[in-house]
Design a protein around this motif. Structure first.
Motif, PDB file in Angstrom:
ATOM      1  N   ASP A  78     -22.823  61.157  62.973  1.00 24.42           N
ATOM      2  CA  ASP A  78     -21.977  61.021  64.202  1.00 24.42           C
ATOM      3  C   ASP A  78     -20.578  61.052  63.501  1.00 24.42           C
ATOM      4  OD1 ASP A  78     -21.636  58.788  63.002  1.00 24.42           O
ATOM      5  OD2 ASP A  78     -22.377  57.443  64.762  1.00 24.42           O
ATOM      6  N   GLU A  79     -19.575  61.262  64.352  1.00 25.51           N
ATOM      7  CA  GLU A  79     -18.209  61.192  64.204  1.00 25.51           C
ATOM      8  C   GLU A  79     -17.875  60.050  63.211  1.00 25.51           C
ATOM      9  OE1 GLU A  79     -15.375  63.360  63.530  1.00 25.51           O
ATOM     10  OE2 GLU A  79     -16.910  64.081  64.958  1.00 25.51           O
ATOM     11  N   GLU A  80     -18.012  58.761  63.651  1.00 26.15           N
ATOM     12  CA  GLU A  80     -17.664  57.642  62.699  1.00 26.15           C
ATOM     13  C   GLU A  80     -18.154  57.701  61.269  1.00 26.15           C
ATOM     14  OE1 GLU A  80     -19.188  54.030  64.624  1.00 26.15           O
ATOM     15  OE2 GLU A  80     -18.421  52.965  62.766  1.00 26.15           O
ATOM     16  N   SER A  81     -19.333  58.144  61.160  1.00 26.09           N
ATOM     17  CA  SER A  81     -19.831  58.061  59.806  1.00 26.09           C
ATOM     18  C   SER A  81     -19.343  59.198  58.986  1.00 26.09           C
ATOM     19  CB  SER A  81     -21.517  58.615  59.935  1.00 26.09           C
ATOM     20  OG  SER A  81     -22.232  57.469  60.617  1.00 26.09           O
ATOM     21  N   ARG A  82     -18.883  60.417  59.516  1.00 27.19           N
ATOM     22  CA  ARG A  82     -18.175  61.518  59.059  1.00 27.19           C
ATOM     23  C   ARG A  82     -16.746  60.958  58.665  1.00 27.19           C
ATOM     24  NH1 ARG A  82     -17.516  65.731  62.011  1.00 27.19           N
ATOM     25  NH2 ARG A  82     -19.163  65.801  63.701  1.00 27.19           N
ATOM     26  N   ALA A  83     -16.286  60.087  59.610  1.00 29.93           N
ATOM     27  CA  ALA A  83     -14.863  59.624  59.130  1.00 29.93           C
ATOM     28  C   ALA A  83     -14.812  58.763  57.837  1.00 29.93           C
ATOM     29  CB  ALA A  83     -14.300  59.118  60.438  1.00 29.93           C
ATOM     30  N   ALA A  84     -15.985  57.978  57.917  1.00 30.85           N
ATOM     31  CA  ALA A  84     -15.956  57.117  56.921  1.00 30.85           C
ATOM     32  C   ALA A  84     -16.257  57.873  55.545  1.00 30.85           C
ATOM     33  CB  ALA A  84     -17.430  55.894  57.141  1.00 30.85           C
ATOM     34  N   ALA A  85     -17.057  58.907  55.542  1.00 32.31           N
ATOM     35  CA  ALA A  85     -17.374  59.689  54.382  1.00 32.31           C
ATOM     36  C   ALA A  85     -15.985  60.330  53.885  1.00 32.31           C
ATOM     37  CB  ALA A  85     -18.277  60.769  54.806  1.00 32.31           C
ATOM     38  N   ALA A  86     -15.030  60.816  54.845  1.00 34.05           N
ATOM     39  CA  ALA A  86     -14.001  61.163  54.504  1.00 34.05           C
ATOM     40  C   ALA A  86     -12.999  60.230  53.707  1.00 34.05           C
ATOM     41  CB  ALA A  86     -13.309  61.778  55.465  1.00 34.05           C
ATOM     42  N   ALA A  87     -13.168  58.966  54.346  1.00 37.99           N
ATOM     43  CA  ALA A  87     -12.303  57.762  53.743  1.00 37.99           C
ATOM     44  C   ALA A  87     -12.754  57.721  52.563  1.00 37.99           C
ATOM     45  CB  ALA A  87     -12.453  56.795  54.550  1.00 37.99           C
ATOM     46  N   SER A  88     -13.883  57.911  51.938  1.00 44.08           N
ATOM     47  CA  SER A  88     -14.198  57.858  50.694  1.00 44.08           C
ATOM     48  C   SER A  88     -13.479  58.354  49.641  1.00 44.08           C
ATOM     49  CB  SER A  88     -15.837  57.974  50.588  1.00 44.08           C
ATOM     50  OG  SER A  88     -16.692  57.419  51.115  1.00 44.08           O
ATOM     51  N   LEU A  89     -12.850  59.323  50.148  1.00 43.23           N
ATOM     52  CA  LEU A  89     -12.098  60.253  49.232  1.00 43.23           C
ATOM     53  C   LEU A  89     -10.462  59.654  49.129  1.00 43.23           C
ATOM     54  CD1 LEU A  89     -13.672  63.579  49.687  1.00 43.23           C
ATOM     55  CD2 LEU A  89     -13.978  62.161  47.832  1.00 43.23           C
ATOM     56  N   ASP A  90     -10.134  58.852  49.878  1.00 44.39           N
ATOM     57  CA  ASP A  90      -8.692  58.348  50.057  1.00 44.39           C
ATOM     58  C   ASP A  90      -7.987  58.120  48.596  1.00 44.39           C
ATOM     59  OD1 ASP A  90      -8.741  57.987  52.617  1.00 44.39           O
ATOM     60  OD2 ASP A  90      -8.878  55.819  52.778  1.00 44.39           O
ATOM     61  N   VAL A  91      -8.956  57.765  47.839  1.00 43.52           N
ATOM     62  CA  VAL A  91      -8.439  57.575  46.370  1.00 43.52           C
ATOM     63  C   VAL A  91      -7.809  58.970  45.613  1.00 43.52           C
ATOM     64  CG1 VAL A  91     -10.650  57.433  45.172  1.00 43.52           C
ATOM     65  CG2 VAL A  91      -8.499  56.348  44.103  1.00 43.52           C
ATOM     66  N   LEU A  92      -8.712  60.071  46.081  1.00 42.05           N
ATOM     67  CA  LEU A  92      -8.474  61.412  45.507  1.00 42.05           C
ATOM     68  C   LEU A  92      -7.192  61.818  46.219  1.00 42.05           C
ATOM     69  CD1 LEU A  92      -9.338  63.836  44.027  1.00 42.05           C
ATOM     70  CD2 LEU A  92     -10.542  64.621  45.950  1.00 42.05           C
ATOM     71  N   ARG A  93      -6.969  61.300  47.643  1.00 40.54           N
ATOM     72  CA  ARG A  93      -5.848  61.873  48.292  1.00 40.54           C
ATOM     73  C   ARG A  93      -4.638  61.183  47.610  1.00 40.54           C
ATOM     74  NH1 ARG A  93      -7.987  62.185  52.490  1.00 40.54           N
ATOM     75  NH2 ARG A  93      -7.751  64.497  52.981  1.00 40.54           N
ATOM     76  N   GLU A  94      -4.808  59.748  47.350  1.00 41.37           N
ATOM     77  CA  GLU A  94      -3.440  59.316  46.598  1.00 41.37           C
ATOM     78  C   GLU A  94      -3.440  59.888  45.429  1.00 41.37           C
ATOM     79  OE1 GLU A  94      -1.418  57.165  47.816  1.00 41.37           O
ATOM     80  OE2 GLU A  94      -2.491  57.697  49.596  1.00 41.37           O
ATOM     81  N   ALA A  95      -4.355  60.213  44.809  1.00 38.12           N
ATOM     82  CA  ALA A  95      -4.098  60.754  43.241  1.00 38.12           C
ATOM     83  C   ALA A  95      -3.412  62.021  43.463  1.00 38.12           C
ATOM     84  CB  ALA A  95      -5.283  60.911  42.669  1.00 38.12           C
ATOM     85  N   ALA A  96      -3.556  62.693  44.553  1.00 41.30           N
ATOM     86  CA  ALA A  96      -3.031  63.999  44.671  1.00 41.30           C
ATOM     87  C   ALA A  96      -1.628  63.840  44.966  1.00 41.30           C
ATOM     88  CB  ALA A  96      -3.876  64.838  45.788  1.00 41.30           C
ATOM     89  N   ARG A  97      -1.381  62.837  45.890  1.00 42.30           N
ATOM     90  CA  ARG A  97       0.030  62.589  46.101  1.00 42.30           C
ATOM     91  C   ARG A  97       0.828  61.968  45.097  1.00 42.30           C
ATOM     92  NH1 ARG A  97       0.773  61.345  51.252  1.00 42.30           N
ATOM     93  NH2 ARG A  97      -1.114  60.181  51.339  1.00 42.30           N
ATOM     94  N   ALA A  98       0.176  61.317  44.179  1.00 50.92           N
ATOM     95  CA  ALA A  98       0.800  60.824  42.977  1.00 50.92           C
ATOM     96  C   ALA A  98       1.252  61.967  42.040  1.00 50.92           C
ATOM     97  CB  ALA A  98      -0.101  59.835  42.347  1.00 50.92           C
ATOM     98  N   ALA A  99       0.147  62.985  42.006  1.00 51.44           N
ATOM     99  CA  ALA A  99       0.476  63.917  41.124  1.00 51.44           C
ATOM    100  C   ALA A  99       1.590  64.664  41.528  1.00 51.44           C
ATOM    101  CB  ALA A  99      -0.654  64.720  40.892  1.00 51.44           C
ATOM    102  N   VAL A 100       1.656  65.133  42.858  1.00 55.26           N
ATOM    103  CA  VAL A 100       2.738  65.759  43.454  1.00 55.26           C
ATOM    104  C   VAL A 100       4.031  64.866  43.136  1.00 55.26           C
ATOM    105  CG1 VAL A 100       3.821  66.469  45.480  1.00 55.26           C
ATOM    106  CG2 VAL A 100       1.590  67.038  45.124  1.00 55.26           C
ATOM    107  N   GLU A 101       4.274  63.836  43.362  1.00 52.68           N
ATOM    108  CA  GLU A 101       5.555  63.085  43.443  1.00 52.68           C
ATOM    109  C   GLU A 101       5.904  62.754  41.973  1.00 52.68           C
ATOM    110  OE1 GLU A 101       4.530  59.275  45.346  1.00 52.68           O
ATOM    111  OE2 GLU A 101       4.638  60.291  47.439  1.00 52.68           O
ATOM    112  N   ALA A 102       4.828  62.883  41.188  1.00 49.63           N
ATOM    113  CA  ALA A 102       5.363  62.851  39.611  1.00 49.63           C
ATOM    114  C   ALA A 102       5.707  64.117  38.811  1.00 49.63           C
ATOM    115  CB  ALA A 102       4.113  62.493  38.683  1.00 49.63           C
TER     116      ALA A 102
END
Lengths: 206, 206
Positions: free
Chosen positions: B128-152
DNA sequence: TATTGTTGAGTAACGCTGTTATTCAACGAG
DNA sequence: CTCGTTGAATAACAGCGTTACTCAACAATA
């Protein structure tokens, strides 16, 4: 019309020999898969649809795995025909993009087939080496396109063609697999697909 | 020891309330999945392993879909913990590479979980939608790493962080999915994995 | 022609699956 | 003590993959 007259697809194909029978049965299975999904692919359901007993299926395919393998190969054969049909214009880059669109279109138009081709859908099925080789061969035209792009100077001359091919395949499959898994809310669209796969190409541009 | 003494995991968890019971049951399911694959995930098998009747499972999870959903979330939760545990050194590029290796290691160490997380394994299950949202949130750290790489300044400043994230995720998942599907004869290895996913990163390098 | 052997299909069964209606035991409230 | 509620177990239903058994149709042989 006499009741005993053979009217089923099974009886019709039976007269043409075993190979025709197998083909007809596979057609029924493919139709069932495309129309109702993998859950409809039961031996009993298939036998009913073909107007015969399950014994016939076991003679033709050995077991359910045999049907799964046949559908796996059929799926990749369809993909191959689809990719082969893409017109290769003069521009290698446009050709690569068109191949990507065709790959995605093939997957989205018959998602059940795509799932069978990638291990989902039929629980215990693992393709044998020959089937997997045939699957890989479906992408020959992609490999050729990559080679052509390298030779045309559009992609880096020092890049390995197999590396390019696998990278492109994995990128396209990855995006489509996530799309089918619902990980892109609201679907994807051709443009977003292009955006998410272009890195796999652009990294090889000199 | 009296025969009526409650010794099963079910009886032990029962005393601690419903939530503990659900957790214990999920543990058993996860163990069964990891040890014997998705075929072992039947309601009867699960009930037997927990020393209870199937009725308990239906009260706790509603139906088999409920167990599938719980395992889906558990799989992504484990992935999240795994990715969160990757030490972020000073070099954003090395961090991104380490995240990729951790993602692949997590998938290969428990391939059955990875299959559940991507729709395979459990036939009819759609999260369901909630589970998929949680799944996507598992990659938050990847998103943060990408953001950091851009800012660096390591990745192009004009690139969209979500686009980078999705591209990286799809590239890694695509390669691993094909690897699990047997499309790279003889396995892949960390080095080849790096080669096949580096395009997704390098395309964003300024 | 009569008999035998082979091939191929149908029937019915086995043990499994998810699911649920029914039954029964334990417990707290009045 | 009785009543109502909660929760678990049993057993059943239909459907699944698979196969042993059975029988009919046909070819080859005496």
């Amino acid at each position: 019309m006499p009741a005993k007259s053979p009217t089923g697809a099974f009886a019709r194909a039976q007269a043409k020999g075993e190979e025709a029978l197998r083909t007809a049965m596979l057609d029924i299975a493919a139709g069932l898969l495309a129309a109702e999904g993998p859950a409809a692919l039961s031996m009993r359901r298939l036998a009913t649809a073909a107007d015969c007993s399950t014994t016939v299926l076991y003679r033709l395919f050995g077991a359910k795995d045999g049907i799964a393998a046949a559908l796996y190969r059929e799926g990749f054969a369809r993909l191959r025909r689809r990719l082969d049909a893409v017109p290769r214009g003069g521009d290698p880059a446009a050709y690569l993009a068109a191949l990507g669109r065709a790959y995605r279109a093939n997957a989205l138009e018959e998602p059940h087939f795509y799932r069978v081709m990638h291990g989902e859908a039929i629980p215990g099925f693992v393709p044998d080496e020959e089937s997997r080789a045939a699957a890989a061969a479906s992408l020959d035209v992609l490999r050729e396109a990559a080679r052509a792009a390298v030779e045309a100077g559009l992609l880096r001359a020092d890049a390995d063609v197999d590396e390019i091919t696998d990278t492109l395949w994995a990128a396209a499959h990855g995006v489509i697999s996530l799309e089918l898994g619902g990980h892109f809310p609201g679907g994807l669209g051709e443009e977003r697909f292009r955006v998410l796969t272009r890195a796999a190409v652009e990294a090889f541009v000199p």
